[in-house]
Design a protein around this motif. Structure first.
Motif, PDB file in Angstrom:
ATOM      1  N   SER A 290      98.501  78.619 121.130  1.00  0.00           N
ATOM      2  CA  SER A 290      97.500  77.664 121.689  1.00  0.00           C
ATOM      3  C   SER A 290      96.589  77.641 120.860  1.00  0.00           C
ATOM      4  CB  SER A 290      96.990  77.930 123.153  1.00  0.00           C
ATOM      5  OG  SER A 290      96.113  76.921 123.460  1.00  0.00           O
ATOM      6  N   THR A 291      95.869  78.815 120.439  1.00  0.00           N
ATOM      7  CA  THR A 291      94.857  79.051 119.532  1.00  0.00           C
ATOM      8  C   THR A 291      95.161  78.591 118.056  1.00  0.00           C
ATOM      9  OG1 THR A 291      94.117  81.222 120.441  1.00  0.00           O
ATOM     10  CG2 THR A 291      93.763  80.677 118.179  1.00  0.00           C
ATOM     11  N   ARG A 292      96.513  78.651 117.566  1.00  0.00           N
ATOM     12  CA  ARG A 292      96.813  78.112 116.348  1.00  0.00           C
ATOM     13  C   ARG A 292      96.685  76.613 116.556  1.00  0.00           C
ATOM     14  NH1 ARG A 292     101.016  82.103 116.289  1.00  0.00           N
ATOM     15  NH2 ARG A 292     102.355  80.521 116.684  1.00  0.00           N
ATOM     16  N   THR A 293      97.245  76.178 117.361  1.00  0.00           N
ATOM     17  CA  THR A 293      97.270  74.413 117.371  1.00  0.00           C
ATOM     18  C   THR A 293      96.038  73.978 117.542  1.00  0.00           C
ATOM     19  OG1 THR A 293      99.391  74.565 118.647  1.00  0.00           O
ATOM     20  CG2 THR A 293      98.312  72.575 118.840  1.00  0.00           C
ATOM     21  N   LEU A 294      95.201  74.484 118.517  1.00  0.00           N
ATOM     22  CA  LEU A 294      93.792  73.902 118.464  1.00  0.00           C
ATOM     23  C   LEU A 294      92.908  74.324 117.048  1.00  0.00           C
ATOM     24  CD1 LEU A 294      92.431  75.101 121.936  1.00  0.00           C
ATOM     25  CD2 LEU A 294      92.634  72.780 121.298  1.00  0.00           C
ATOM     26  N   ASN A 295      93.150  75.097 116.678  1.00  0.00           N
ATOM     27  CA  ASN A 295      92.188  75.714 115.427  1.00  0.00           C
ATOM     28  C   ASN A 295      92.518  74.561 114.295  1.00  0.00           C
ATOM     29  OD1 ASN A 295      91.879  77.724 112.757  1.00  0.00           O
ATOM     30  ND2 ASN A 295      89.991  77.469 114.228  1.00  0.00           N
TER      31      ASN A 295
ATOM     32  N   ALA B 102     100.580  86.528 125.895  1.00  0.00           N
ATOM     33  CA  ALA B 102      99.949  86.658 124.625  1.00  0.00           C
ATOM     34  C   ALA B 102     100.511  85.668 123.867  1.00  0.00           C
ATOM     35  CB  ALA B 102     100.116  87.989 124.155  1.00  0.00           C
ATOM     36  N   ALA B 103     101.787  85.476 123.667  1.00  0.00           N
ATOM     37  CA  ALA B 103     102.545  84.581 122.588  1.00  0.00           C
ATOM     38  C   ALA B 103     102.004  83.034 122.889  1.00  0.00           C
ATOM     39  CB  ALA B 103     103.906  84.614 122.766  1.00  0.00           C
ATOM     40  N   LEU B 104     101.889  82.856 124.211  1.00  0.00           N
ATOM     41  CA  LEU B 104     101.377  81.389 124.817  1.00  0.00           C
ATOM     42  C   LEU B 104      99.793  81.159 124.210  1.00  0.00           C
ATOM     43  CD1 LEU B 104     101.823  78.740 126.168  1.00  0.00           C
ATOM     44  CD2 LEU B 104     100.767  80.024 128.306  1.00  0.00           C
ATOM     45  N   LEU B 105      99.265  82.223 124.313  1.00  0.00           N
ATOM     46  CA  LEU B 105      97.749  81.922 123.987  1.00  0.00           C
ATOM     47  C   LEU B 105      97.531  81.817 122.269  1.00  0.00           C
ATOM     48  CD1 LEU B 105      95.811  84.450 126.476  1.00  0.00           C
ATOM     49  CD2 LEU B 105      96.196  82.127 126.528  1.00  0.00           C
TER      50      LEU B 105
ATOM     51  N   ASP C 239      92.160  71.928 126.557  1.00  0.00           N
ATOM     52  CA  ASP C 239      93.634  72.090 126.899  1.00  0.00           C
ATOM     53  C   ASP C 239      94.048  73.463 126.403  1.00  0.00           C
ATOM     54  OD1 ASP C 239      92.738  71.467 124.115  1.00  0.00           O
ATOM     55  OD2 ASP C 239      94.565  70.169 123.897  1.00  0.00           O
ATOM     56  N   TYR C 240      92.817  74.434 126.159  1.00  0.00           N
ATOM     57  CA  TYR C 240      93.228  76.053 125.756  1.00  0.00           C
ATOM     58  C   TYR C 240      93.898  76.547 126.856  1.00  0.00           C
ATOM     59  CZ  TYR C 240      92.697  80.442 124.586  1.00  0.00           C
ATOM     60  OH  TYR C 240      92.927  82.194 124.322  1.00  0.00           O
TER      61      TYR C 240
END
Length: 339
Positions: A9-14, A3-6, A316-317
């Motif tokens: 990834s969400t924060r970076t993409l957003n 969950a921490a990885l996702l 890349d998500y």
């Protein structure tokens, strides 16, 4: 899946997507400048409401103010727009209706372009799909006299179509729903997979079978809402406007639209939260799943809108798998569940 990885990834993409949108829109929307926002999505589809909510966040951040005028297709009033300063841009709600798949929205867009030749018009991020070359040629003719029209698109195929078929340079940006920012689950998952599939004319045929065999899975669309949702929301919006001393007609209308959109988005987020993994052919079920940090298996709609967006923005998500068939989606679900 971790969950921490996702979440990371969400924060970076957003953050990247929002920065790109803000950089693209800011030259057209000076801080403190007046503007209109039209084509409010007055229907139950969660995705279009997610776009509206994201647009409102982005536009408020860029301009520091609410729109001076908002409308649906049916409530649009040209005289009210004419009363705005000539430099105030007319913004058209984004989505996937530029073309002939959803003719009422395209007809409205063409009405706006033809009727506002001196005012800046900005089409917020769209996907383009014309099935009829004649209709595309007619739209190109209309655009030939519209130097005031700025188009943003969400995928490279639409960008190429705009250039080569419509004779218009379009800027490539993410979908405005990303303006909502990362989201939190509203509940603990009670299904292994939330399978959200289109039931309209953008659905891809020939996918019967494998998804129905998944244990602990729900197969749904997100078009249904309570019969009294709009009327209850209208009453709540009126109460909110009164408490805030917002008596002007446009302010009250905006409160109503915002509550409608947010209520629909909350319904969609709650639905997606029921699954440990999302399997979907709806673009905004994919986008909202990314914002929720959910593993997601993406199928395509019938003209490549979902895969085109993923190729441009979310490939890349960390929690993404793509599938062309239901069998591939089941295999992708198994690979995600095993991580």
């Amino acid at each position: 899946m971790n969950a921490a990885l996702l979440e990371e990834s969400t924060r970076t993409l957003n953050a990247r997507h929002c920065a790109l949108l803000e950089a693209a829109l800011s030259p057209l929307l000076p801080h403190g400048g007046r503007y209109a926002l039209v084509d409010f999505p007055d229907h139950s589809n969660v995705g279009d409401s997610a776009i509206w909510v994201g647009e409102r966040v982005l536009l408020r951040k860029l301009t520091g103010r609410d729109p001076d005028y908002v409308s649906t297709i049916r409530s649009y009033d040209q005289a009210a727009v004419d009363a705005l300063p000539p430099e105030a841009p007319l913004l058209i709600h984004g989505g996937g209706n530029l073309g002939d798949l959803w003719p009422r929205h395209q007809q409205f867009r063409e009405q706006l372009i033809a009727g506002n030749r001196a005012r800046p018009i900005v089409q917020l991020p769209q996907s383009i799909r014309f099935g009829d070359d004649k209709r595309a040629a007619e739209f190109k003719t209309l655009l030939a006299g519209a130097d005031n029209f700025t188009l943003f698109v969400r995928d490279r195929k639409s960008q190429v179509f705009a250039r080569e078929t419509l004779g218009l340079e379009a800027a490539l940006t993410p979908d405005s729903a990303v303006g909502m920012g990362p989201q939190k689950r509203s509940r603990t998952a009670d299904q292994q997979a939330l399978i959200l599939l289109r039931t309209d004319h953008e659905a891809e045929g020939g996918r019967q079978g494998a998804l129905h065999e998944i244990e602990r899975a729900m197969i749904v669309d997100w078009l249904d809402e309570r019969d009294d949702f709009a009327s209850r929301t209208f009453k709540n919006a009126r109460r909110k406007s009164l408490l805030a001393l917002r008596f002007a007609r446009q302010a009250r209308r905006l409160d109503f639209y915002d509550l409608l959109a947010r209520g629909r988005v909350e319904r969609g987020l709650d639905l997606l939260s029921r699954g440990e993994v999302t399997i979907t052919d709806r673009l905004h079920a994919h986008i909202l799943s990314v914002l929720l940090g959910l593993p997601t298996v993406a199928l395509d709609n019938n003209y490549g809108k979902v895969s085109g967006y993923i190729q441009a923005w979310t490939s890349d998500y960390a929690g993404l798998r793509q599938a062309d068939t239901q069998d591939e989606a089941v295999a992708a679900l198994a690979s995600l569940s095993s991580l």
